[in-house]
Motif scaffolding. Structure first.
Motif, PDB file in Angstrom:
ATOM      1  N   LYS A   1       0.818  -1.221   0.000  1.00  0.00           N
ATOM      2  CA  LYS A   1       0.000   0.000   0.000  1.00  0.00           C
ATOM      3  C   LYS A   1       0.851   1.271   0.000  1.00  0.00           C
ATOM      4  O   LYS A   1       0.398   2.315  -0.445  1.00  0.00           O
ATOM      5  CB  LYS A   1      -0.966   0.008   1.196  1.00  0.00           C
ATOM      6  CG  LYS A   1      -2.043  -1.054   1.081  1.00  0.00           C
ATOM      7  CD  LYS A   1      -2.880  -0.809  -0.151  1.00  0.00           C
ATOM      8  CE  LYS A   1      -3.767  -1.951  -0.506  1.00  0.00           C
ATOM      9  NZ  LYS A   1      -4.362  -1.832  -1.824  1.00  0.00           N
TER      10      LYS A   1
ATOM     11  N   GLY B   1       0.671   0.554  -5.299  1.00  0.00           N
ATOM     12  CA  GLY B   1      -0.091   0.726  -4.064  1.00  0.00           C
ATOM     13  C   GLY B   1      -1.594   0.674  -4.232  1.00  0.00           C
ATOM     14  O   GLY B   1      -2.328   0.462  -3.267  1.00  0.00           O
ATOM     15  N   ASP B   2      -2.082   0.860  -5.470  1.00  0.00           N
ATOM     16  CA  ASP B   2      -3.527   0.821  -5.722  1.00  0.00           C
ATOM     17  C   ASP B   2      -4.044  -0.571  -6.066  1.00  0.00           C
ATOM     18  O   ASP B   2      -5.253  -0.753  -6.230  1.00  0.00           O
ATOM     19  CB  ASP B   2      -3.891   1.783  -6.861  1.00  0.00           C
ATOM     20  CG  ASP B   2      -3.696   3.233  -6.447  1.00  0.00           C
ATOM     21  OD1 ASP B   2      -3.753   3.521  -5.235  1.00  0.00           O
ATOM     22  OD2 ASP B   2      -3.489   4.072  -7.338  1.00  0.00           O
TER      23      ASP B   2
ATOM     24  N   GLY C   1      -5.306  -2.875   5.579  1.00  0.00           N
ATOM     25  CA  GLY C   1      -5.269  -2.389   4.205  1.00  0.00           C
ATOM     26  C   GLY C   1      -5.813  -3.352   3.165  1.00  0.00           C
ATOM     27  O   GLY C   1      -5.824  -3.037   1.980  1.00  0.00           O
TER      28      GLY C   1
ATOM     29  N   ARG D   1      -8.457  -5.096   0.890  1.00  0.00           N
ATOM     30  CA  ARG D   1      -9.719  -4.621   0.321  1.00  0.00           C
ATOM     31  C   ARG D   1     -10.879  -5.492   0.771  1.00  0.00           C
ATOM     32  O   ARG D   1     -11.989  -5.029   0.964  1.00  0.00           O
ATOM     33  CB  ARG D   1      -9.591  -4.631  -1.209  1.00  0.00           C
ATOM     34  CG  ARG D   1     -10.771  -4.144  -1.982  1.00  0.00           C
ATOM     35  CD  ARG D   1     -10.885  -2.641  -2.151  1.00  0.00           C
ATOM     36  NE  ARG D   1      -9.726  -1.969  -2.665  1.00  0.00           N
ATOM     37  CZ  ARG D   1      -9.497  -1.710  -3.948  1.00  0.00           C
ATOM     38  NH1 ARG D   1     -10.353  -2.098  -4.863  1.00  0.00           N
ATOM     39  NH2 ARG D   1      -8.408  -1.064  -4.313  1.00  0.00           N
TER      40      ARG D   1
END
Length: 123
Positions: free
Chosen positions: A72, A78-79, A101, A103
């Motif tokens: 991240k 990081g996306d 972090g 998703r």
């Protein structure tokens, strides 16, 4: 339905990798895999086709929580969505993964239909 270019599986158990790769292939997905978070980060450094990461959370050396923080913090990748795939299924484990972090969170044994749905929603 858009097919993901490439799924990266990071898990220290080769049996889990084998099962996940086979399941993903049966659904038309391509995958890369590795046995450590450090190796997975190296793959992210060199492969721009990776669109999503399936991360085991309990690994020696660098665990999934630490690895997600490294991913991240990257300006380059990081996306990329990271999905926590873990045998930790106690109350609060999902929240801990999301706070780190990830998703989304998928407990083992994996419900393949749910995993595919999550992959499709996040890419």
């Amino acid at each position: 339905m858009k097919k993901v270019k490439l799924v990266l599986i990071i898990d220290d158990d080769n049996r889990n990798i084998f099962a996940l790769r086979l399941a993903l292939k049966s659904r038309g997905y391509q995958s890369l895999s590795c046995n450590s978070a450090k190796e997975g980060i190296a793959l992210l450094d060199t492969n721009r086709d990776i669109e999503i990461v399936l991360m085991d959370m309990m690994m020696p050396d660098m665990d999934g929580y630490e690895a997600i923080q490294v991913i991240k913090s990257s300006q380059i990748y990081g996306d990329i969505p990271v999905i926590a795939v873990t045998a930790q299924a106690m109350q609060g484990d999902r929240e801990k993964c999301i706070e780190a972090g990830a998703r989304e969170y998928v407990p083992k044994p994996i419900n393949l239909d749910r995993l595919i749905s999550i992959i499709e929603q996040n890419c």
